[in-house]
Design an enzyme around this catalytic site. Sequence first.
Site, mmCIF file in Angstrom:
data_model
loop_
_atom_site.group_PDB
_atom_site.id
_atom_site.type_symbol
_atom_site.label_atom_id
_atom_site.label_comp_id
_atom_site.label_asym_id
_atom_site.label_seq_id
_atom_site.Cartn_x
_atom_site.Cartn_y
_atom_site.Cartn_z
ATOM 1 N N ASP A 1 0.773 -1.324 -0.145
ATOM 2 C CA ASP A 1 0.117 0.028 -0.093
ATOM 3 C C ASP A 1 0.845 1.244 -0.135
ATOM 4 O OD1 ASP A 1 -0.441 -1.153 3.216
ATOM 5 O OD2 ASP A 1 0.649 0.647 2.782
ATOM 6 N N GLU B 1 -1.128 -10.782 7.989
ATOM 7 C CA GLU B 1 -1.093 -11.732 9.261
ATOM 8 C C GLU B 1 -0.667 -13.068 8.796
ATOM 9 O OE1 GLU B 1 -4.955 -9.498 11.443
ATOM 10 O OE2 GLU B 1 -4.428 -11.713 11.880
ATOM 11 N N ASP C 1 6.327 -5.737 6.590
ATOM 12 C CA ASP C 1 5.139 -5.209 6.692
ATOM 13 C C ASP C 1 4.029 -6.061 5.938
ATOM 14 O OD1 ASP C 1 3.289 -2.085 5.201
ATOM 15 O OD2 ASP C 1 2.559 -3.627 6.597
ATOM 16 N N PRO D 1 0.144 -16.375 1.506
ATOM 17 C CA PRO D 1 1.474 -16.167 1.151
ATOM 18 C C PRO D 1 2.372 -15.699 2.508
ATOM 19 C CG PRO D 1 0.333 -14.609 0.344
ATOM 20 C CD PRO D 1 -0.699 -15.382 0.795
HETATM 21 N N1 SAM Z 1 -0.363 -3.446 7.731
HETATM 22 C C1 SAM Z 1 -0.877 -4.686 7.365
HETATM 23 C C2 SAM Z 1 -0.943 -5.540 8.505
HETATM 24 O O1 SAM Z 1 -0.246 -5.268 9.590
HETATM 25 O O2 SAM Z 1 -1.795 -6.551 8.466
HETATM 26 C C3 SAM Z 1 -0.138 -5.271 6.063
HETATM 27 C C4 SAM Z 1 -0.478 -4.366 4.993
HETATM 28 S S1 SAM Z 1 0.438 -4.709 3.548
HETATM 29 C C5 SAM Z 1 -0.894 -4.390 2.365
HETATM 30 C C6 SAM Z 1 0.682 -6.618 3.490
HETATM 31 C C7 SAM Z 1 1.199 -6.979 2.365
HETATM 32 O O3 SAM Z 1 1.918 -8.091 2.617
HETATM 33 C C8 SAM Z 1 0.163 -7.463 1.271
HETATM 34 O O4 SAM Z 1 0.435 -6.503 0.209
HETATM 35 C C9 SAM Z 1 0.868 -8.786 0.815
HETATM 36 O O5 SAM Z 1 0.618 -8.922 -0.652
HETATM 37 C C10 SAM Z 1 2.009 -8.922 1.092
HETATM 38 N N2 SAM Z 1 2.483 -10.475 1.349
HETATM 39 C C11 SAM Z 1 1.988 -11.310 2.026
HETATM 40 N N3 SAM Z 1 2.964 -12.255 1.975
HETATM 41 C C12 SAM Z 1 3.994 -11.912 1.296
HETATM 42 C C13 SAM Z 1 5.144 -12.520 0.814
HETATM 43 N N4 SAM Z 1 5.252 -13.647 1.157
HETATM 44 N N5 SAM Z 1 6.193 -11.671 0.266
HETATM 45 C C14 SAM Z 1 5.798 -10.512 -0.089
HETATM 46 N N6 SAM Z 1 4.755 -9.597 0.382
HETATM 47 C C15 SAM Z 1 3.705 -10.657 0.861
#
Ligand code: SAM
Length: 275
Positions: A86, A158, A155, A162
């Site tokens: 984001d 949860e 960041d 992935p």
């Molecule tokens: N602030 C939020 C929270 O605390 O839940 C997180 C926001 S950010 C949008 C979370 C991001 O983690 C998502 O865009 C998701 O695509 C990314 N994500 C999840 N697993 C991932 C991985 N293995 N590698 C890179 N990005 C990942």
Amino acid sequence: MELWYTEKQTDNFGITAKIKETLVTEKTEFQDLAIIDTEEFGRMLTLDGMVMTTVKDEFVYHEMVAHPALFTHPNPEHVLVVGGGDGGVIREVMKHPKVKKAVLVDIDGKVITYSKQFLPEIAGELDNPRVEVIVNDGYMHIHDHKNTYDVIMVDSTEPVGPAVELFTKGFYQGIYDALKEEGIFVAQTDNPWFKADLIRTVNRDVREIFPVVRNYIANIPTYPSGLWTFTMGSKKHDPLQVDETQIPELDTKYYSPRLHKAAFVLPKFVEDLVK
Ligand code: SAM
């Protein structure tokens, strides 16, 4: 007719928000994405039915992921953000002139695309010339970039889908190896009301890898329980040894030089999880 968005934060408890407008919904390659405009918190990004960020309260989380570590490391030139599609953490990182390059690695390019389109006040620095955006698995990236970064910020969502691998000891070891000799990492580590076991496990793992481990908290009303934790692992520098009189006032609304050390004072039931 009224329309409400409900996030079940546990099987038996949740929050609900009145919707003004649904801006986009898409089942991406990795998760169910939605951006909705809510009466109380403005535009809101959700992934797999969980609140990721809202225009009204995003500053708390993004400031608290970025600034404690960047004011603890003496010269944070090269920064990595894992997840964070984001753009909110990157926006805060860009407030630090010492940062020469910030790399963002998010597995889902659609989060980046739609955040730029519907959340410009959060995603606006993703096109900064000091920023490199990579669409990839953060787990893979850190294992391919040893001894590269001064500060790594996780960041992620949860530990579902992935992001499951981003809460493992192998990932934290990979972060240690991807950090330079004085490197610092910080990860969002969820809430102590519903995810106590996660916080215990992460701290046990990180303490086996990093010589300095500290935890801090912040209030995020749209996140489960509202009490959010962050875990910092450092190869050398201790955030509690920082001279806060040397921390400049930034354009922030939550973090401040006065709050830097105060954030590390934990309620006793949280202290018990991390000791
Ligand atoms: N602030 C939020 C929270 O605390 O839940 C997180 C926001 S950010 C949008 C979370 C991001 O983690 C998502 O865009 C998701 O695509 C990314 N994500 C999840 N697993 C991932 C991985 N293995 N590698 C890179 N990005 C990942």
